[in-house]
Scaffold this active site. Structure first.
Site, PDB file in Angstrom:
ATOM      1  CG  ASP A  66      67.451  -8.916  49.998  1.00  0.00           C
ATOM      2  OD1 ASP A  66      67.099  -9.653  50.942  1.00  0.00           O
ATOM      3  OD2 ASP A  66      67.879  -9.364  48.926  1.00  0.00           O
ATOM      4  CB  THR A  99      70.002 -12.826  53.089  1.00  0.00           C
ATOM      5  OG1 THR A  99      69.136 -11.683  53.107  1.00  0.00           O
ATOM      6  CG2 THR A  99      69.464 -13.819  52.102  1.00  0.00           C
ATOM      7  CB  THR A 100      70.119  -9.276  57.129  1.00  0.00           C
ATOM      8  OG1 THR A 100      69.756  -8.722  55.867  1.00  0.00           O
ATOM      9  CG2 THR A 100      70.900  -8.259  57.910  1.00  0.00           C
ATOM     10  CG  ASP A 392      63.385 -11.631  50.329  1.00  0.00           C
ATOM     11  OD1 ASP A 392      63.841 -12.167  49.311  1.00  0.00           O
ATOM     12  OD2 ASP A 392      64.025 -10.819  51.017  1.00  0.00           O
TER      13      ASP A 392
END
Length: 535
Positions: A66, A99-100, A392
Site C-alpha cells: 500500500d 495512493t501508489t 481501501d
C-alpha cells in the site's frame, strides 16, 4: 567613489542554507523521482510487496504494498519528497485508494519536466501546457465514465467489479471474490450514508483468510464480569467513561494519623459507601448492561452482579465510541440526572467464541446498518495487510455509492486521457505542445509500469494498447492474467471515477507546485544550550 566588493553577501543567519535556481530545481526533481521509484514496483495486480522494519525495542515488521502505508513509514528529508508523501496521505484520506498511482504519476510528470528544462523550456510554459492537458484529460475521463446508478442490478455488479479490481493489487488477490462479496454487502448495508464507522473490523489469529466472515451486529473484544448474566435480551445499555475504582484508599500527598486499625477500616467503609452510592445512581437509569471505558474494581463488580446487571470494563476508546454510535446511546460521565442520559438499545447480548477467544456479540442494534467483519489469518502481518486492503476497498465502494460513475481500469483510462492530450498537442502551436506531449507520455507510463511489474514486454503491450485506442477501441486495457490487450468490459476491470479523477488532479497539482520552485532556503538549526538548571 568606493569600489563595490565582489565577495558574496549572505543575508541569512549563520547556519542557514540556500540552494538556488538549477541546483534547487534538480534537488526537488531528484527527491520526488526517488519517491516515485520507491513505490512504483508495488503498482498493478502483479506488484511486489515491501517489508518495513520499525525502529526501537520491538522492531515491528510490516509487509505491505500500500503506497500510503509505505510512504507514512519512511522518514524523508527532501522537501519535494515530503510534498509527494503528504499528497499520498490526502489521497488515502479522501478516496482510500490510488495512493501508489498518484505518487508514480507525479514523479513521472517531474521526470518529463526535467528533460524539458534541460532543453531550455521555461517552467511557466510547461505549467501552462500541463494545465490545458489536465483539463482535456479530465473532460475525456468524464465522457468515458459510465453511470449505472439508476439500475440496481448493474450497479451492484459494478460495485463487485470495483472491489475485485481494488483487491487484485493487494494481498487478498487470491481470495478477491470472497472479500469483494464481504465488502459490497457491508457497504450496501450502510444504505448510502457512507458512514464507515458503522463497519467494525476485528482481527483474530488462526484459521485462513477464507474463514473471514461478515457478522450482522457488533462484536466487542472484552469479557463479561464474574457471576454476571452471560446473555441478555432487550438490553438497555449505559455506556460510560468514569472511575469505578474508589474501593481502594487513594489519599495522596497527605498524612492520616490513626490510633487503631479500626479507624483505617472506617475510612475503607466510607470509601465503599461512596462507591455503593455511585452504583445505585447508575442502576437508577433502568439498565441491565453497563459498559465502562475504565476499569471496574471487585466491589462495584460484585454490586452489579447482585443487581443482575452485566458489567463490561476497560472497553477501548474506539470500541466505546463505535458502540455508542451503533446502539444509539451516548457516553456518560455523571449520573445525577437519569432523564437527560441517552441509553443505548439492542435485542440480544451474548458471548460468542471465535478461534480460542470469547467476544461479546450485540445483535439487533438500533443502527440497523452496523456490522462487523471478522478477519482470520495465519500471522499478525497477514491480518494487518488484509485489514489495510479491505479498508481501501470499503473506502472506494463508499465513495462509489455517493458518486455512481465508473471508468475502466487496466491502463484503459490513462491511455484514453493520453490520446486526448496528444490530439490537443497536435493542434496546439508553440512550446506548450511539447509540454502537453510530456503530460501524455507521463500518463502512458502507468500502463507501462503495470506491464513491467508483471514481467511482460511493456513496449509491445503499450504500443498495441495505443493502436487499439487510435482504432477507437476505447474500452481496451491490459489483461495482466493473459499478458495481452483485452476488452475491460468483458473482463470486468472497473474502477471508481472519483478515484481516477483525484489521481489526475492531485498528481498534476503536486508536480506543478514542485516545478515552480527555484529556491530552497533551510533555516539554521536550533543551537543546543546546556541546561544550567537540572531538575
Amino acid at each position: 567613489m568606493a569600489s563595490l566588493s565582489m565577495a558574496p553577501v549572505s543575508i541569512f543567519r549563520h547556519g542557514a542554507d540556500e540552494e538556488k535556481a538549477e541546483t534547487a530545481r534538480l534537488s526537488s526533481f531528484i527527491g520526488a523521482i526517488a519517491i516515485g521509484d520507491l513505490v512504483k514496483s508495488t503498482l498493478g495486480p502483479k506488484g511486489m510487496d515491501k517489508i518495513l522494519l520499525g525502529g526501537g525495542k520491538d522492531s515491528s515488521v510490516t509487509v505491505t504494498n500500500d503506497g500510503a502505508t509505505i510512504l507514512k513509514a519512511i522518514g524523508v528529508d527532501n522537501p519535494a519528497a515530503k510534498v509527494l508523501v503528504d499528497m499520498s496521505k490526502v489521497q488515502d484520506d479522501e478516496v482510500g485508494d490510488g495512493t501508489t498511482s498518484v505518487t508514480v504519476l507525479a514523479a513521472e510528470l517531474l521526470r518529463e519536466a526535467e528533460l524539458l528544462i534541460a532543453k531550455k523550456i521555461h517552467p511557466q510554459i510547461i505549467i501552462s501546457g500541463w494545465r490545458k492537458a489536465t483539463q482535456v484529460a479530465r473532460d475525456a475521463l468524464r465522457e468515458a465514465a459510465v453511470d449505472h446508478g439508476s439500475d440496481e442490478l448493474k450497479f451492484q455488479q459494478d460495485l463487485m467489479n470495483i472491489a475485485r479490481t481494488t483487491l487484485s493489487s493487494k494481498l487478498l488477490t487470491h481470495h478477491k471474490d470472497h472479500f469483494s462479496k464481504l465488502a459490497v454487502e457491508a457497504v450496501l448495508r450502510l444504505k448510502g450514508s457512507g458512514n464507515l464507522e458503522a463497519i467494525h473490523v476485528i482481527k483474530k489469529l488462526g484459521g485462513s483468510l477464507t474463514d473471514s466472515y461478515l457478522d450482522e451486529g457488533f462484536l466487542l473484544d472484552k469479557r463479561i464480569g464474574v457471576n454476571q448474566p452471560k446473555r441478555i435480551e432487550n438490553a438497555n445499555i449505559l455506556i460510560a467513561n468514569t472511575g469505578m475504582d474508589t474501593d481502594k484508599i487513594k489519599i495522596f500527598g497527605s498524612r492520616v494519623r490513626v490510633d487503631s486499625t479500626a479507624k483505617v477500616a472506617e475510612i475503607e467503609t466510607a470509601e465503599k459507601e461512596k462507591m455503593k452510592e455511585k452504583v445505585e445512581r447508575i442502576l437508577k437509569h433502568g439498565i441491565n448492561c453497563f459498559i465502562n471505558r475504565q476499569l471496574i474494581y471487585n466491589y462495584p463488580e460484585q454490586l452489579f452482579a447482585s443487581a443482575g446487571v452485566m458489567a463490561i470494563e476497560h472497553a477501548d476508546f474506539m470500541g466505546v465510541e463505535r458502540l455508542a454510535l451503533v446502539t444509539g446511546g451516548e457516553i456518560t460521565s455523571t449520573f445525577d440526572h437519569p432523564e437527560l442520559v441517552k441509553i443505548g438499545h439492542c435485542k440480544l447480548i451474548e458471548e460468542v467464541m471465535i478461534g480460542e477467544d470469547n467476544l461479546i456479540h450485540f445483535s439487533g442494534v438500533d443502527m440497523g446498518e452496523a456490522c462487523t467483519i471478522v478477519l482470520r489469518g495465519a500471522t499478525q502481518q497477514i491480518l494487518d495487510e488484509a485489514e489495510r486492503s479491505l479498508h481501501d476497498a470499503l473506502c472506494v465502494l463508499a465513495q462509489t455509492v455517493k458518486e455512481t460513475r465508473t471508468v475502466f481500469g487496466g491502463g484503459c483510462s490513462e491511455m484514453l486521457m493520453a490520446k486526448a492530450v496528444s490530439d490537443l498537442a497536435i493542434r496546439t502551436p508553440g512550446k506548450e505542445a511539447v509540454a502537453m506531449e510530456s503530460f501524455a507520455k507521463a500518463l502512458m507510463m502507468l500502463p507501462t509500469i503495470i506491464a513491467d511489474n508483471a514481467g511482460y514486454d511493456s513496449a509491445e503491450l503499450v504500443s498495441q494498447l495505443r493502436a487499439a485506442h487510435q482504432d477507437n477501441k476505447s474500452t481496451f486495457g491490459l489483461d495482466m492474467i493473459q499478458g495481452t490487450v483485452g476488452d475491460m468490459v468483458a473482463l470486468g476491470v472497473t474502477e471508481s471515477f472519483q478515484v481516477k479523477r483525484q489521481v489526475l488532479l492531485s498528481a498534476a497539482e503536486a508536480a506543478e507546485m514542485i516545478l515552480r520552485v527555484d529556491n530552497i532556503i533551510k533555516a539554521a538549526p536550533r543551537k543546543r544550550v546546556p541546561d544550567h538548571h537540572p531538575c
